[in-house]
Design an enzyme around this catalytic site. Structure first.
Site, PDB file in Angstrom:
ATOM      1  N   GLY A  47      71.868  -4.821  62.007  1.00 17.03           N
ATOM      2  CA  GLY A  47      73.218  -4.376  61.690  1.00 17.03           C
ATOM      3  C   GLY A  47      73.121  -2.927  61.281  1.00 17.03           C
ATOM      4  O   GLY A  47      72.482  -2.129  61.961  1.00 17.03           O
ATOM      5  N   GLU A  48      73.670  -2.609  60.136  1.00 17.72           N
ATOM      6  CA  GLU A  48      73.587  -1.242  59.617  1.00 17.72           C
ATOM      7  C   GLU A  48      72.953  -1.314  58.234  1.00 17.72           C
ATOM      8  O   GLU A  48      73.543  -1.881  57.311  1.00 17.72           O
ATOM      9  CB  GLU A  48      75.003  -0.635  59.590  1.00 17.72           C
ATOM     10  CG  GLU A  48      75.019   0.827  59.254  1.00 17.72           C
ATOM     11  CD  GLU A  48      74.112   1.656  60.155  1.00 17.72           C
ATOM     12  OE1 GLU A  48      74.165   1.487  61.394  1.00 17.72           O
ATOM     13  OE2 GLU A  48      73.328   2.448  59.624  1.00 17.72           O
ATOM     14  N   SER A  49      71.751  -0.749  58.120  1.00 12.58           N
ATOM     15  CA  SER A  49      71.003  -0.938  56.876  1.00 12.58           C
ATOM     16  C   SER A  49      71.746  -0.379  55.659  1.00 12.58           C
ATOM     17  O   SER A  49      71.695  -0.964  54.575  1.00 12.58           O
ATOM     18  CB  SER A  49      69.610  -0.322  56.992  1.00 12.58           C
ATOM     19  OG  SER A  49      69.691   1.042  57.340  1.00 12.58           O
ATOM     20  N   CYS A  79      65.212  -5.356  62.684  1.00 10.76           N
ATOM     21  CA  CYS A  79      65.924  -4.089  62.882  1.00 10.76           C
ATOM     22  C   CYS A  79      66.411  -3.528  61.536  1.00 10.76           C
ATOM     23  O   CYS A  79      65.589  -3.102  60.748  1.00 10.76           O
ATOM     24  CB  CYS A  79      67.038  -4.290  63.899  1.00 10.76           C
ATOM     25  SG  CYS A  79      67.420  -2.785  64.774  1.00 10.76           S
ATOM     26  N   ARG A 108      64.479   5.483  60.879  1.00 10.74           N
ATOM     27  CA  ARG A 108      65.759   4.961  61.401  1.00 10.74           C
ATOM     28  C   ARG A 108      66.073   5.616  62.730  1.00 10.74           C
ATOM     29  O   ARG A 108      65.871   6.810  62.911  1.00 10.74           O
ATOM     30  CB  ARG A 108      66.900   5.255  60.426  1.00 10.74           C
ATOM     31  CG  ARG A 108      66.854   4.405  59.194  1.00 10.74           C
ATOM     32  CD  ARG A 108      68.009   4.744  58.275  1.00 10.74           C
ATOM     33  NE  ARG A 108      69.270   4.212  58.777  1.00 10.74           N
ATOM     34  CZ  ARG A 108      70.468   4.717  58.445  1.00 10.74           C
ATOM     35  NH1 ARG A 108      70.549   5.752  57.651  1.00 10.74           N
ATOM     36  NH2 ARG A 108      71.564   4.165  58.925  1.00 10.74           N
ATOM     37  N   ILE A 135      67.912  -1.935  69.875  1.00  7.90           N
ATOM     38  CA  ILE A 135      69.239  -1.324  69.748  1.00  7.90           C
ATOM     39  C   ILE A 135      69.224  -0.369  68.550  1.00  7.90           C
ATOM     40  O   ILE A 135      69.072  -0.812  67.415  1.00  7.90           O
ATOM     41  CB  ILE A 135      70.326  -2.396  69.527  1.00  7.90           C
ATOM     42  CG1 ILE A 135      70.325  -3.413  70.680  1.00  7.90           C
ATOM     43  CG2 ILE A 135      71.706  -1.736  69.391  1.00  7.90           C
ATOM     44  CD1 ILE A 135      71.197  -4.633  70.439  1.00  7.90           C
ATOM     45  N   ARG A 136      69.346   0.914  68.826  1.00 10.61           N
ATOM     46  CA  ARG A 136      69.225   1.929  67.755  1.00 10.61           C
ATOM     47  C   ARG A 136      68.071   1.519  66.829  1.00 10.61           C
ATOM     48  O   ARG A 136      68.207   1.471  65.605  1.00 10.61           O
ATOM     49  CB  ARG A 136      70.536   2.046  66.957  1.00 10.61           C
ATOM     50  CG  ARG A 136      71.624   2.760  67.730  1.00 10.61           C
ATOM     51  CD  ARG A 136      72.824   3.053  66.863  1.00 10.61           C
ATOM     52  NE  ARG A 136      73.320   1.867  66.208  1.00 10.61           N
ATOM     53  CZ  ARG A 136      73.491   1.736  64.902  1.00 10.61           C
ATOM     54  NH1 ARG A 136      73.193   2.727  64.078  1.00 10.61           N
ATOM     55  NH2 ARG A 136      73.965   0.625  64.405  1.00 10.61           N
ATOM     56  N   HIS A 175      65.172  -7.124  68.411  1.00  9.93           N
ATOM     57  CA  HIS A 175      66.072  -8.222  68.037  1.00  9.93           C
ATOM     58  C   HIS A 175      65.640  -9.528  68.708  1.00  9.93           C
ATOM     59  O   HIS A 175      66.181  -9.867  69.763  1.00  9.93           O
ATOM     60  CB  HIS A 175      67.501  -7.903  68.477  1.00  9.93           C
ATOM     61  CG  HIS A 175      68.159  -6.823  67.678  1.00  9.93           C
ATOM     62  ND1 HIS A 175      68.880  -7.071  66.531  1.00  9.93           N
ATOM     63  CD2 HIS A 175      68.200  -5.494  67.860  1.00  9.93           C
ATOM     64  CE1 HIS A 175      69.340  -5.946  66.047  1.00  9.93           C
ATOM     65  NE2 HIS A 175      68.945  -4.963  66.829  1.00  9.93           N
ATOM     66  N   GLU A 177      66.512 -12.347  68.052  1.00 12.26           N
ATOM     67  CA  GLU A 177      67.657 -13.271  68.066  1.00 12.26           C
ATOM     68  C   GLU A 177      68.568 -13.040  69.271  1.00 12.26           C
ATOM     69  O   GLU A 177      69.455 -13.837  69.537  1.00 12.26           O
ATOM     70  CB  GLU A 177      68.452 -13.158  66.761  1.00 12.26           C
ATOM     71  CG  GLU A 177      69.302 -11.907  66.590  1.00 12.26           C
ATOM     72  CD  GLU A 177      68.487 -10.664  66.215  1.00 12.26           C
ATOM     73  OE1 GLU A 177      67.240 -10.718  66.209  1.00 12.26           O
ATOM     74  OE2 GLU A 177      69.132  -9.627  65.934  1.00 12.26           O
TER      75      GLU A 177
HETATM   76  N1  GLN Z   1      69.958   1.996  63.041  1.00 14.05           N
HETATM   77  C1  GLN Z   1      70.404   0.890  62.250  1.00 14.05           C
HETATM   78  C2  GLN Z   1      70.227   1.179  60.766  1.00 14.05           C
HETATM   79  O1  GLN Z   1      69.768   2.201  60.392  1.00 14.05           O
HETATM   80  C3  GLN Z   1      69.675  -0.383  62.611  1.00 14.05           C
HETATM   81  C4  GLN Z   1      70.057  -0.816  64.004  1.00 14.05           C
HETATM   82  C5  GLN Z   1      70.108  -2.294  64.210  1.00 14.05           C
HETATM   83  O2  GLN Z   1      69.928  -3.100  63.297  1.00 14.05           O
HETATM   84  N2  GLN Z   1      70.409  -2.669  65.427  1.00 14.05           N
HETATM   85  O3  GLN Z   1      70.562   0.342  59.973  1.00 14.05           O
END
Ligand code: GLN
Length: 192
Positions: A47-49, A79, A108, A135-136, A175, A177
């Site tokens: 997600g977004e840390s 992630c 990140r 993903i990112r 990921h 999952e």
């Molecule tokens: N770039 C995201 C972060 O810094 C992590 C990306 C992800 O969980 N898919 O949280």
């Protein structure tokens, strides 16, 4: 039946829940300290840390989870979850905190921004080939010798670990999952 939690504050919670349910465990969506008390292992999703870190604070879970991790709770961060478990976060927000449960440095968005998301087969120790969905993704740039590397991947700049464990704490920069494959989660649960 084993009770396994999925931290359900933000991110791809549903995908982890679906995989765990296919593994015959009792899944708890962890949103409060009471939920956390009831589980014997926890997944911290992607997600977004920074958002998850903020919600950990406002939900009252931050310190409870830190204490459970210190007490030996098996945790698997994918992630953003990996970022939250790391000792050092590079390119983090200036106020970014993490649990320091995995002795490694992670950058990140180390593989590039959203546009640079990609998929590649990975070789996982003890499992064989799995699909790696990035993903990112955070890039693990350095691991302490106490960290076991279960899979690495070379994105053109040398091999970097992508699946690691330190005792009962696991982290993946990809990921598992999202690959419709329960084997990586199974490996984590088998290690408990
Ligand atoms: N770039 C995201 C972060 O810094 C992590 C990306 C992800 O969980 N898919 O949280």
């Amino acid at each position: 039946m084993r009770r396994v939690g999925v931290l359900s504050l933000q991110g791809d919670v549903g995908e982890h829940v679906a995989i765990l349910e296919s593994l015959d465990v009792d899944v708890v969506k962890v949103r409060t300290p009471e939920h956390l008390e009831s589980v014997e292992a926890l997944i911290v999703p992607g997600g977004e840390s920074t958002t998850i870190a903020h919600l950990l604070l406002t939900s009252g879970l931050k310190d409870e989870l830190g204490a459970r991790i210190k007490d030996g709770l098996p945790v698997f961060g994918t992630c953003a979850g990996l970022i939250l478990l790391s000792t050092e976060v590079l390119d983090g927000r200036s106020d970014q905190w993490s649990y320091a449960a995995l002795a490694l440095s992670v950058r990140r968005n180390g593989y590039g921004r959203q546009i640079a998301s990609f998929e590649s087969p990975l070789h996982v120790k003890g499992l064989g080939e799995v699909a790696g969905v990035f993903i990112r993704a955070p890039k693990i740039e350095h691991v302490d010798e106490s960290v076991e590397v279960l899979a690495s991947y070379d994105h053109g700049d040398g091999a970097h670990p992508v699946l690691v464990r330190q005792g009962l704490v696991w982290g993946a920069s990809f990921h598992p999952e999202l690959a419709h494959d329960a084997r990586v989660h199974g490996l984590f649960l088998d290690s408990i």
